[in-house]
Scaffold this motif. Structure first.
Motif, PDB file in Angstrom:
ATOM      1  N   ALA A 150      -6.669  33.046  -8.863  1.00 18.98           N
ATOM      2  CA  ALA A 150      -6.092  32.283  -9.792  1.00 18.98           C
ATOM      3  C   ALA A 150      -5.500  30.865  -9.367  1.00 18.98           C
ATOM      4  O   ALA A 150      -5.594  29.979 -10.179  1.00 18.98           O
ATOM      5  CB  ALA A 150      -4.820  32.867 -10.714  1.00 18.98           C
ATOM      6  N   SER A 163      -1.432  32.439 -16.583  1.00 16.85           N
ATOM      7  CA  SER A 163      -2.428  31.915 -17.485  1.00 16.85           C
ATOM      8  C   SER A 163      -3.886  32.648 -17.301  1.00 16.85           C
ATOM      9  O   SER A 163      -4.349  33.027 -18.512  1.00 16.85           O
ATOM     10  CB  SER A 163      -2.780  30.540 -17.278  1.00 16.85           C
ATOM     11  OG  SER A 163      -3.203  30.283 -16.039  1.00 16.85           O
ATOM     12  N   ASP A 164      -4.200  33.091 -16.135  1.00 17.94           N
ATOM     13  CA  ASP A 164      -5.293  34.131 -16.128  1.00 17.94           C
ATOM     14  C   ASP A 164      -5.064  35.249 -16.780  1.00 17.94           C
ATOM     15  O   ASP A 164      -6.107  35.809 -17.530  1.00 17.94           O
ATOM     16  CB  ASP A 164      -5.556  34.178 -14.496  1.00 17.94           C
ATOM     17  CG  ASP A 164      -6.907  33.432 -13.953  1.00 17.94           C
ATOM     18  OD1 ASP A 164      -6.995  32.315 -14.679  1.00 17.94           O
ATOM     19  OD2 ASP A 164      -7.500  33.878 -13.199  1.00 17.94           O
ATOM     20  N   GLU A 186      -3.835  30.661 -23.325  1.00 18.86           N
ATOM     21  CA  GLU A 186      -3.915  30.098 -22.105  1.00 18.86           C
ATOM     22  C   GLU A 186      -3.060  28.880 -22.048  1.00 18.86           C
ATOM     23  O   GLU A 186      -2.015  28.746 -21.206  1.00 18.86           O
ATOM     24  CB  GLU A 186      -5.190  29.855 -21.193  1.00 18.86           C
ATOM     25  CG  GLU A 186      -4.940  29.335 -19.919  1.00 18.86           C
ATOM     26  CD  GLU A 186      -6.363  28.794 -19.304  1.00 18.86           C
ATOM     27  OE1 GLU A 186      -7.257  29.279 -19.813  1.00 18.86           O
ATOM     28  OE2 GLU A 186      -6.256  28.196 -18.296  1.00 18.86           O
ATOM     29  N   SER A 231      -8.499  28.627  -7.996  1.00 21.03           N
ATOM     30  CA  SER A 231      -9.229  27.865  -8.846  1.00 21.03           C
ATOM     31  C   SER A 231      -8.578  26.688  -9.531  1.00 21.03           C
ATOM     32  O   SER A 231      -9.179  25.705  -9.809  1.00 21.03           O
ATOM     33  CB  SER A 231      -9.740  28.996  -9.807  1.00 21.03           C
ATOM     34  OG  SER A 231      -8.799  29.503 -10.591  1.00 21.03           O
ATOM     35  N   ASP A 232      -7.187  27.014  -9.757  1.00 22.31           N
ATOM     36  CA  ASP A 232      -6.367  25.928 -10.314  1.00 22.31           C
ATOM     37  C   ASP A 232      -6.449  24.734  -9.420  1.00 22.31           C
ATOM     38  O   ASP A 232      -6.495  23.451  -9.655  1.00 22.31           O
ATOM     39  CB  ASP A 232      -5.108  26.280 -10.699  1.00 22.31           C
ATOM     40  CG  ASP A 232      -4.972  26.806 -11.887  1.00 22.31           C
ATOM     41  OD1 ASP A 232      -5.665  26.809 -12.989  1.00 22.31           O
ATOM     42  OD2 ASP A 232      -3.505  26.839 -12.479  1.00 22.31           O
ATOM     43  N   ARG A 239      -9.535  22.810  -9.336  1.00 20.54           N
ATOM     44  CA  ARG A 239      -9.738  22.086 -10.431  1.00 20.54           C
ATOM     45  C   ARG A 239      -8.750  20.730 -10.412  1.00 20.54           C
ATOM     46  O   ARG A 239      -9.285  19.554 -11.115  1.00 20.54           O
ATOM     47  CB  ARG A 239      -9.330  22.941 -11.724  1.00 20.54           C
ATOM     48  CG  ARG A 239      -9.320  22.525 -13.193  1.00 20.54           C
ATOM     49  CD  ARG A 239      -9.097  23.613 -14.305  1.00 20.54           C
ATOM     50  NE  ARG A 239     -10.055  23.997 -14.532  1.00 20.54           N
ATOM     51  CZ  ARG A 239     -11.038  23.779 -15.587  1.00 20.54           C
ATOM     52  NH1 ARG A 239     -10.783  22.490 -15.990  1.00 20.54           N
ATOM     53  NH2 ARG A 239     -12.051  24.095 -15.871  1.00 20.54           N
ATOM     54  N   MET A 240      -7.574  20.786 -10.025  1.00 22.25           N
ATOM     55  CA  MET A 240      -6.828  19.846  -9.870  1.00 22.25           C
ATOM     56  C   MET A 240      -7.300  18.636  -9.236  1.00 22.25           C
ATOM     57  O   MET A 240      -7.055  17.226  -9.540  1.00 22.25           O
ATOM     58  CB  MET A 240      -5.262  20.140  -9.140  1.00 22.25           C
ATOM     59  CG  MET A 240      -4.398  20.899 -10.209  1.00 22.25           C
ATOM     60  SD  MET A 240      -3.289  21.789  -9.160  1.00 22.25           S
ATOM     61  CE  MET A 240      -2.343  20.330  -8.481  1.00 22.25           C
ATOM     62  N   GLU A 298       1.998  29.879 -13.037  1.00 26.18           N
ATOM     63  CA  GLU A 298       1.407  29.348 -14.278  1.00 26.18           C
ATOM     64  C   GLU A 298      -0.176  29.597 -13.802  1.00 26.18           C
ATOM     65  O   GLU A 298      -0.763  30.271 -14.732  1.00 26.18           O
ATOM     66  CB  GLU A 298       1.359  27.722 -14.307  1.00 26.18           C
ATOM     67  CG  GLU A 298       0.662  27.054 -15.171  1.00 26.18           C
ATOM     68  CD  GLU A 298       0.450  25.582 -15.176  1.00 26.18           C
ATOM     69  OE1 GLU A 298       1.697  25.084 -14.605  1.00 26.18           O
ATOM     70  OE2 GLU A 298      -0.551  25.296 -15.438  1.00 26.18           O
ATOM     71  N   ALA A 299      -1.016  29.459 -12.500  1.00 22.16           N
ATOM     72  CA  ALA A 299      -2.123  29.972 -12.384  1.00 22.16           C
ATOM     73  C   ALA A 299      -2.297  31.271 -12.851  1.00 22.16           C
ATOM     74  O   ALA A 299      -3.231  31.698 -13.350  1.00 22.16           O
ATOM     75  CB  ALA A 299      -2.507  29.667 -10.996  1.00 22.16           C
ATOM     76  N   GLU A 343     -14.383  24.994 -10.063  1.00 28.10           N
ATOM     77  CA  GLU A 343     -13.661  26.172 -10.145  1.00 28.10           C
ATOM     78  C   GLU A 343     -14.384  27.666 -10.361  1.00 28.10           C
ATOM     79  O   GLU A 343     -14.042  28.616  -9.830  1.00 28.10           O
ATOM     80  CB  GLU A 343     -12.855  26.178 -11.882  1.00 28.10           C
ATOM     81  CG  GLU A 343     -12.335  27.335 -12.105  1.00 28.10           C
ATOM     82  CD  GLU A 343     -11.683  27.534 -13.507  1.00 28.10           C
ATOM     83  OE1 GLU A 343     -11.629  26.194 -14.006  1.00 28.10           O
ATOM     84  OE2 GLU A 343     -11.236  28.283 -13.811  1.00 28.10           O
ATOM     85  N   ARG A 386       0.728  28.081 -20.127  1.00 30.60           N
ATOM     86  CA  ARG A 386       0.722  27.358 -19.124  1.00 30.60           C
ATOM     87  C   ARG A 386       1.999  25.953 -19.635  1.00 30.60           C
ATOM     88  O   ARG A 386       2.695  25.716 -18.829  1.00 30.60           O
ATOM     89  CB  ARG A 386      -0.373  26.193 -18.963  1.00 30.60           C
ATOM     90  CG  ARG A 386      -1.705  26.909 -18.433  1.00 30.60           C
ATOM     91  CD  ARG A 386      -2.777  26.068 -18.049  1.00 30.60           C
ATOM     92  NE  ARG A 386      -3.796  26.833 -17.383  1.00 30.60           N
ATOM     93  CZ  ARG A 386      -3.931  26.967 -16.221  1.00 30.60           C
ATOM     94  NH1 ARG A 386      -3.021  26.407 -15.125  1.00 30.60           N
ATOM     95  NH2 ARG A 386      -5.015  27.527 -15.448  1.00 30.60           N
TER      96      ARG A 386
END
Lengths: 226, 226
Positions: B92, A95-96, A199, B95-96, B99-100, A91-92, B199, A203
């Motif tokens: 990727a 999506s990037d 994006e 940074s996710d 953010r979480m 997903e990370a 992020e 996701r």
DNA sequence: TACTGCATACTTGCATACTAGTAAATACAA
DNA sequence: TTGTATTTACTAGTATGCAAGTATGCAGTA
């Protein structure tokens, strides 16, 4: 699991045994927990223990087999945490990637992806599940390729190996139409050159497996480990 | 490369040989392109070809060694595309993760990360480069842990193996202070519970290697491949 | 000097013998 | 019948021998 690999004795056999066993395991023809034997497999394909053993070692380092010294070798149970990790990473990353290509998605790319969508619909129409699985991969690869990140896709493919087996122990036929609609939503985001929309569509799509995993691991606990 | 591994003969030797060689390779004590020999290494550590051979097979499947049949086994050159892919994936994913955890970063987490920053400053103050490298990993692991994604970090560690070798062939001493400042910026984003700021700080930090890679591959072309 | 062909010394791939550890079946005793 | 010790069959781990491909140096030739 009666089939045999087509061995080419002009090149090394150990890697061929590895490729064959890996494919068999990922298709769940050998289910998680099944026992493997160096001697038995060697006899079946007409080689000694040695090349089979080398294949086992590589499978073990992939997390697909478990070698218990002096006891035996077994197909690994599907690791729920490995599946969840691979999903999160996908997903990370994807999506990037889709965000990277959204800003300047040209007509050629959109046409390519629309074509992939058509092929997916055709596969579903003729009930070709295996074909759809391959086309699903093709779609995601096309996006990685558009971002110039084929190597990244190669890494993701390795991670996906644990997820691959899920498809073959699904309780009900998976909803291919839903997946196609989600693919289409991604393409719409790209067509609009809207990175945020593309994006979010990606996701949402890659969270789909989260819906099935709990039910799967409940109904087939013998195939899973934490 | 004169050191020897501490072999424990109560357990299998092949995995110990693998661990030892992997460490030696990642520390560039055996540089990219160096030749390995099953017999030579076996003699040195007092075992036969077989366990050494099995270690080579695993190193090859990690992309750290290259077995050329009937020719020899060599330490792989550092793959620029593999490094770039690993970097992109790290950016990727991490940074996710950051953010979480930003939305509800509690005082305990901030205190933990502040403590890590202090330890990093101490390591730099006493000129402990190896220690700083370990602490750098610890910092990123702490973030993965806060997100409840230790398994994800394990996957990233495997990918990082290609990047690891870069540190040991750096032309100039890398700017640890700059990295600490970037770490601090990430913590500031978390302290402010600002996902976007955290992020962006993480992305900036993980793009750092892009500054050095071109110069490195120019000054040591013999260590790199596309 | 430059080139060709061959002997030789390597390399890894595979087969096989042997070791040691595990597990299950069996024999035996309470 | 139950519990325990022993035997037996099987496993993977390791060592070693042979086969076949490769690289290298040297001798011989032009």
């Amino acid at each position: 699991m009666t089939a045999q690999p087509n061995l080419d004795f002009t090149i090394s056999t150990a890697p061929q045994v590895y490729d064959w066993l890996r494919d068999v395991i990922l298709r769940c023809e050998l289910p998680p927990g099944a026992r493997l034997s160096e001697i038995e497999i060697g006899k079946r394909i007409g080689v000694s223990r040695q090349p089979v053993r080398e294949a086992f070692i590589r499978l073990a380092s992939d997390g697909l087999a478990e070698i218990r010294p002096q006891r035996g070798t077994y197909i690994s149970a599907i690791s729920v945490s490995a599946v969840l990790s691979a999903r999160l990473i996908r997903e990370a990353v994807e999506s990037d990637l889709v965000r990277m290509i959204a800003a300047d998605a040209d007509a050629a790319l959109i046409a390519r992806l629309d074509h992939e969508l058509d092929r997916q619909r055709e596969a579903v129409a003729r009930g070709d599940t295996d074909g759809f699985v391959r086309l699903d991969d093709d779609f995601h690869y096309a996006i990685a390729q558009a971002a110039g990140q084929e190597t990244v896709w190669g890494v993701l493919e390795g991670l996906k190996s644990q997820m691959n087996r899920l498809r073959y122990i699904t309780v009900r036929a998976f909803d291919a139409q839903k997946l196609i609609d989600q693919h289409a939503a991604i393409v719409e985001g790209l067509r609009a050159r809207d990175p945020g929309r593309a994006e979010q569509a990606m996701r949402l799509h890659l969270r789909e497996v989260l819906n099935d995993l709990p039910e799967l691991s409940r109904s087939h606990p013998e195939f899973f480990k934490p």
